[in-house]
Motif scaffolding. Structure first.
Motif, PDB file in Angstrom:
ATOM      1  N   TYR A 169      -7.752  -3.188   3.193  1.00 32.75           N
ATOM      2  CA  TYR A 169      -8.416  -4.296   4.027  1.00 32.75           C
ATOM      3  C   TYR A 169     -10.764  -4.089   3.720  1.00 32.75           C
ATOM      4  N   ALA A 170     -10.746  -3.190   3.361  1.00 35.89           N
ATOM      5  CA  ALA A 170     -11.911  -2.838   2.851  1.00 35.89           C
ATOM      6  C   ALA A 170     -12.804  -3.515   2.560  1.00 35.89           C
ATOM      7  N   PRO A 182      -4.730   3.849   0.199  1.00 29.57           N
ATOM      8  CA  PRO A 182      -4.473   3.789   2.280  1.00 29.57           C
ATOM      9  C   PRO A 182      -4.665   2.376   2.777  1.00 29.57           C
ATOM     10  N   GLU A 183      -4.011   1.661   3.464  1.00 30.71           N
ATOM     11  CA  GLU A 183      -4.129   0.775   3.302  1.00 30.71           C
ATOM     12  C   GLU A 183      -5.783   0.211   4.394  1.00 30.71           C
ATOM     13  N   TRP A 184      -6.511   1.100   4.922  1.00 29.43           N
ATOM     14  CA  TRP A 184      -7.250   0.359   5.410  1.00 29.43           C
ATOM     15  C   TRP A 184      -7.945   0.517   4.152  1.00 29.43           C
ATOM     16  N   SER A 185      -8.656   1.078   3.080  1.00 31.33           N
ATOM     17  CA  SER A 185      -9.298   0.523   1.520  1.00 31.33           C
ATOM     18  C   SER A 185      -8.666  -0.880   1.301  1.00 31.33           C
ATOM     19  N   CYS A 230       0.736  -1.823  -0.043  1.00 32.70           N
ATOM     20  CA  CYS A 230       0.027  -0.284   0.058  1.00 32.70           C
ATOM     21  C   CYS A 230       0.836   1.353   0.324  1.00 32.70           C
TER      22      CYS A 230
END
Length: 104
Positions: free
Chosen positions: A43-44, A38-41, A32
């Motif tokens: 994972y999502a 974005p790392e959260w994106s 990422c």
């Protein structure tokens, strides 16, 4: 671009990101960072796509399991000379996979 096409395009893009990360050998964080994602994106989207795939995958109860009787195993019945003891069954599993079962 219409909304469905845009959603399909995003899904395709994220499937590509997930595949590239998996084959890169990098951790998700490093991938990422290198790709400016974005790392959260990441994972999502991974959770969303995995959830969608699991909903589409058939359960064992839904899969038809046809039975193919290949006859009696050699040595357990009196052989009949008119019957060919060699049997080969080929099953196309799709996706370029062919299952071949041979009994002789």
């Amino acid at each position: 671009m219409t909304k469905p096409a845009s959603a399909a395009s995003k899904e395709s893009t994220w499937r590509n990101h997930l595949a590239r990360q998996a084959s890169s050998g990098k951790s998700i964080a490093a991938f990422c960072r290198d790709e400016s994602l974005p790392e959260w994106s990441f994972y999502a989207w991974r959770a969303r796509l995995n959830n969608r795939a699991s909903k589409l995958a058939p359960t064992l109860e839904q899969v038809a399991t046809p039975f193919i009787d290949l006859g009696v195993v050699k040595g357990h019945a009196i052989p009949t000379p008119a019957i060919n003891p060699n049997v080969e069954v080929r099953i196309d599993l799709g996706g370029g996979m062919l299952l071949t079962i041979t009994r002789s």
